[in-house]
Design an enzyme around this catalytic site. Structure first.
Site, PDB file in Angstrom:
ATOM      1  CG  HIS A  93      -2.137  -0.782   1.102  1.00 40.09           C
ATOM      2  ND1 HIS A  93      -3.284  -0.337   0.498  1.00 40.09           N
ATOM      3  CD2 HIS A  93      -2.383  -2.050   1.490  1.00 40.09           C
ATOM      4  CE1 HIS A  93      -4.201  -1.285   0.525  1.00 40.09           C
ATOM      5  NE2 HIS A  93      -3.674  -2.350   1.119  1.00 40.09           N
ATOM      6  CE  LYS A 114      -7.202  13.757  -0.585  1.00 34.21           C
ATOM      7  NZ  LYS A 114      -7.145  12.488  -1.301  1.00 34.21           N
ATOM      8  NE  ARG A 115      -5.033  10.048   9.413  1.00 28.67           N
ATOM      9  CZ  ARG A 115      -4.889   9.253  10.469  1.00 28.67           C
ATOM     10  NH1 ARG A 115      -5.826   8.383  10.786  1.00 28.67           N
ATOM     11  NH2 ARG A 115      -3.815   9.339  11.231  1.00 28.67           N
ATOM     12  CE  LYS A 138      -3.683  10.776   2.414  1.00 27.37           C
ATOM     13  NZ  LYS A 138      -4.431  10.103   1.337  1.00 27.37           N
ATOM     14  CB  THR A 185     -10.578   4.611  -2.239  1.00 25.37           C
ATOM     15  OG1 THR A 185     -10.299   4.969  -0.885  1.00 25.37           O
ATOM     16  CG2 THR A 185      -9.824   3.346  -2.610  1.00 25.37           C
ATOM     17  CE  LYS A 197     -14.366   6.220  -0.294  1.00 29.51           C
ATOM     18  NZ  LYS A 197     -13.743   6.660   0.988  1.00 29.51           N
TER      19      LYS A 197
HETATM   20  C1  PLP Z   1     -12.444   6.867   1.272  1.00 32.36           C
HETATM   21  C2  PLP Z   1     -11.986   7.268   2.621  1.00 32.36           C
HETATM   22  C3  PLP Z   1     -10.633   7.504   2.862  1.00 32.36           C
HETATM   23  C4  PLP Z   1      -9.584   7.442   1.772  1.00 32.36           C
HETATM   24  O1  PLP Z   1      -9.464   8.712   1.183  1.00 32.36           O
HETATM   25  P1  PLP Z   1      -8.232   9.105   0.242  1.00 32.36           P
HETATM   26  O2  PLP Z   1      -8.639  10.425  -0.303  1.00 32.36           O
HETATM   27  O3  PLP Z   1      -8.165   8.056  -0.817  1.00 32.36           O
HETATM   28  O4  PLP Z   1      -7.032   9.165   1.095  1.00 32.36           O
HETATM   29  C5  PLP Z   1     -10.241   7.883   4.126  1.00 32.36           C
HETATM   30  N1  PLP Z   1     -11.131   8.009   5.126  1.00 32.36           N
HETATM   31  C6  PLP Z   1     -12.447   7.802   4.932  1.00 32.36           C
HETATM   32  C7  PLP Z   1     -13.384   7.986   6.069  1.00 32.36           C
HETATM   33  C8  PLP Z   1     -12.920   7.425   3.685  1.00 32.36           C
HETATM   34  O5  PLP Z   1     -14.234   7.217   3.512  1.00 32.36           O
END
Ligand code: PLP
Length: 803
Positions: free
Chosen positions: A361, A540-541, A546, A648, A652
């Site tokens: 990952h 995101k985190r 990022k 991911t 979405k």
């Molecule tokens: C989808 C999701 C992530 C992943 O987000 P990235 O933008 O791909 O880092 C992290 N936390 C939650 C709660 C999510 O639903």
């Protein structure tokens, strides 16, 4: 929540009346509550139990069928499962949403309010854990016999709030109320050892652990779409073998009497709140061994109940390692087969490798797990011996091998996972190629067929059907319901995007979602946003790679530009941030503080605020993502190229009709290929250019000199414009971006800034924007986790659907 489904699963048909009666019955006999005094919590529990009853039959049927067919099973081992709420998922997959809505209405309750009463099960940090949760749902939807294995943390990911703009962490008590979805399995217990020594007698190794704990199973059924199949998520909880020391208690030592229990339970007490760095703690390694070893015992016990020839193991058992956290599965399986079952050593290695596969990952060096040999040997002395032998055997077989598992006094879990797996996969096309060129270049040269790609996906049930009712209804009205199970059917929208009728409705659905979200912001945070402004989300985190700091610097530059020309024709925007920083990650916390400080200044600025607002929503989790994503127009995917393995969140958002502004990183590359370059805002350096740029002396200083807007934004931060009374507050951030700038914020700024201007211009043609958004929805079908899981089944696991 949509309205077109009745019920699917084979059991008795159920309508609102029957469901209402079942809810009443649980309220009375399970919860012991009279309807006259029942709280929202009581109703949620009663509804959850009534819905769970509907899952149980499908669940048992799936298990019986798997045994009857002697089918291969998939075991997904993951330290994290970020599952979120389960009630709405179950209602939608069972087609019971309408019935539940009506049943609750008869009691004067609103279904959405009841659904939102459920706490998020946040047993994960971010993308990796959410991927595991999407995979579980797809495995059930596809009817693949499977089981998820993980840890039942008492405290999931911390709860985030802000005090004076700073992140504050509090423990999450998701289990403080009853958790209605799980079944405790006191009969499914295994004893696991740590430490001690190894005795060698007549060529046999006998491990005498110094410490023993018990793992107890808790099962949650995961129902697939239309309730046709259900698999199990089995989470392990740590218990003491002798929970209570009566002798000490009788001597008045009450604390001492409870000590064994407290110590053992520590193992499943907390989720490590950091997904990118190795905490270097014995406890973390203990957690990893604890859940992996318990899962392997369970897998072998099940195998033994059906087969008596261990040589069949690779034909009947596929074990997927989600990152290196369960990498100890390799040596532990060898130990179980060789030491405990008498299988010859090399045959044990061969059998183990036949079962195991590994998903990488990350390429971030600091996130590749490595343990000190001393710590490792102290905790797992027999595994250390086995690893050494595997490493030496392999090196003997390949004398020109450069990389080793045991290296400079550390045990490298990536190398171990690679050597013990029949397949190793990356999570996007770009990441897989970089993996071959960087972390695993040496092993890839020796085993060129082992690495394959499996681009991540997300489940369309949660991430479109249930989170975005307005769009789902439109899709179903336009192309029927088939897309929910076969997301590529969204391509049937394409011919309609050119015409007028569909696109108006598509834009209206987005507008409705933005209004709902805006109202919620108003109610919860007293924020006023205009639903006609562009909703621009980076959720995101928080991490340097990022680059939330790139986004906030750009926001500052925009704010300054608006000030220069307040009568200009600006495109109104709301910049929405959400995300948690690891508690020990100081720089990430400074970024959060800075964004909050900037938000306070900008939102109070009467000159600019009609054009630009900044919102940082606290406590990002799955439920918050489900609120923000359907309402977003723009998706910020701006990581330094080469650093985001897949992402991911990007999928979405694209699926829900947000346009991406992004770098060529992770799955952005494939999203752009699918939705079309003309429907994607690309900026920034490529992964190769990033590597070359870092070699240039003073790259950040040069970039700043060439971009006055960046210089000015940095100067505002440096001068204390956003930290009145404390001008030094952000010195660390400013010095980093102007100095070493490893993540190349300065060097990518000009390109990002220019692209954002294009985004603003494009948004003004609302019709053209809606069409671009609709192409994103219509062409994102490939990013369904059903596609990903189908490929894992055929290319890695050799598993079949039993539907
Ligand atoms: C989808 C999701 C992530 C992943 O987000 P990235 O933008 O791909 O880092 C992290 N936390 C939650 C709660 C999510 O639903």
């Amino acid at each position: 929540m949509t309205t077109e489904f009745r019920h699917f699963n084979g059991g008795e048909p159920i309508d609102a009346e029957a469901l209402g009666a079942a809810v009443q019955s649980h309220l009375t006999y399970t919860l012991g509550k009279d309807a006259a005094h029942a709280t929202r919590y009581d109703w949620r529990m009663a509804l959850s139990y009534a819905v769970r009853d509907r899952i149980t039959d499908a669940w048992f049927a799936a298990t019986r069928k798997t045994y009857a067919e002697g089918a291969k099973r998939v075991y997904y081992l993951s330290m994290e499962f970020l599952i979120g709420r389960l009630l709405e998922d179950a209602l939608v997959n069972l087609g019971l949403a309408d019935a539940a809505e009506a049943a609750l209405k008869a009691q004067g309750l609103n279904l959405m309010e009841v659904v939102c009463d459920e706490p998020d099960a946040a047993l994960g940090n971010g993308g990796l854990g959410r991927l595991a949760a999407c995979f579980l749902e797809s495995l059930s939807t596809l009817g693949c016999p499977a089981m998820g294995y993980g840890i039942r943390y008492e405290h999931g990911l911390f709860r985030q709030s802000f005090e004076d703009g700073r992140q504050v962490e509090r423990p999450e008590h998701w289990l403080s109320q009853q958790h209605p979805w799980e079944f405790e399995r006191p009969e499914a217990r295994f004893r696991l050892g740590f430490g001690g020594h190894v005795e060698h007698v007549d060529g046999r190794a006998i491990w005498h652990p110094a410490e023993v704990v018990e793992a107890e199973a808790y099962d949650t059924p995961i129902i697939g779409w239309e309730g046709k199949w259900a698999n199990t998520l089995r989470l392990w909880s740590a218990k003491a073998v002798h929970p209570f020391d009566l002798g000490r208690f009788n001597h008045g030592d009450f604390y001492g009497a409870a000590e064994p229990e407290a110590l053992a339970r520590t193992i499943s007490r907390v989720l490590y709140p950091d997904d990118t760095t190795d905490e270097g703690k014995t406890l973390r390694l203990k957690q990893e061994f604890f859940f992996t070893a318990a899962s392997l015992r369970d897998i072998l016990r099940r195998f033994d109940s059906e087969h008596d020839d261990l040589a069949l193991l690779p034909q009947k058992v596929a074990i997927q390692l989600n990152d290196t956290h369960p990498a100890i599965a390799g040596p532990e399986l060898v130990r179980l087969l060789h030491d405990e079952r008498g299988v010859e050593f090399h045959e044990a290695v061969r059998l183990a490798r036949g079962c195991l596969s590994y998903t990488n990952h990350t390429l971030l060096p600091e996130a590749l797990e490595a343990w000190g040999e001393g710590l490792f040997a102290h905790l797992l002395p027999r595994h250390m011996e086995i690893i050494r032998r595997i490493d030496e055997d392999h090196a003997a077989q390949y004398p020109d091998r450069a990389s080793r598992i045991l290296d400079h006094g550390t045990v490298r879990m990536g190398e171990l996972s690679f050597l013990m797996a029949h397949h190793v996969n990356g999570v996007s096309a770009l990441h897989t190629e970089l993996m071959k060129e960087t972390v695993f270049s040496d092993l890839h040269r020796l085993h060129p067929e082992r690495i394959i790609n499996q681009t991540n996906g997300v489940t369309p049930r949660r991430w479109l059907k249930s989170c975005n009712g307005a769009l789902s209804d439109l899709l179903t009205e336009t192309i029927g319901t088939g897309w929910v199970r076969d997301l590529e059917q969204l391509s049937r929208l394409e011919p309609m995007i050119g015409g007028a009728g569909f696109i108006e409705k598509y834009a209206a659905a987005k507008r409705e979602n933005k209004t709902v979200f805006g109202n919620w912001l108003n109610e919860e945070f007293n924020l006023n946003v205009d639903p006609d402004a562009m909703f621009d989300a980076q959720i995101k985190r928080i991490h340097e790679y990022k680059r939330q700091h790139l986004a906030i610097l750009q926001t500052i530059a925009d704010w300054q530009a608006i000030h220069d020309n307040p009568n200009g024709d600006w495109t109104p925007r709301v910049r929405i941030f959400a995300g948690k920083a690891a508690p020990g990650y100081v720089f990430a916390k400074e970024i959060i503080h800075l964004i909050n400080d900037v938000a306070a200044v900008l939102n109070a600025d009467k000159v600019t605020r009609e054009y630009l607002q900044v919102v940082f929503l606290p406590n990002y989790n799955v439920s918050l993502a489900e609120r923000i994503i359907p309402a977003s127009d723009l998706s910020e995917q701006i990581s330094t190229a080469g650093k985001e393995a897949s992402g991911t969140g990007n999928m979405k958002l694209a699926l829900n009709g947000a346009l991406t502004i992004g770098t060529l990183d992770g799955a952005n590359v494939e999203i752009r290929e699918h939705v079309g370059a003309e429907n994607f805002f690309l900026f920034g350096m490529t992964a190769q250019e990033v590597v070359a740029r870092r070699e240039i002396d003073g790259h950040a200083g040069r970039a700043i000199a060439e971009c006055p807007a960046l210089g000015r934004a940095l100067e505002a931060v440096r001068s204390g414009r956003f930290s009145a009374g404390e001008p030094d507050r952000y010195r660390g951030v400013v010095e980093n971006v102007s100095g070493p700038d490893y993540f190349l914020v300065a060097s990518d700024f000009a390109s990002y800034h220019a692209k954002q201007a294009e985004v603003s211009a494009a948004y003004r043609d609302r019709d053209a924007w809606a069409r671009m958004a609709a192409y994103n929805t219509a062409r994102s079908g490939w990013f369904s986790s059903d596609r990903t899981i189908g490929d894992y089944m055929s290319q890695i696991w050799g598993a079949k659907s039993l539907l």
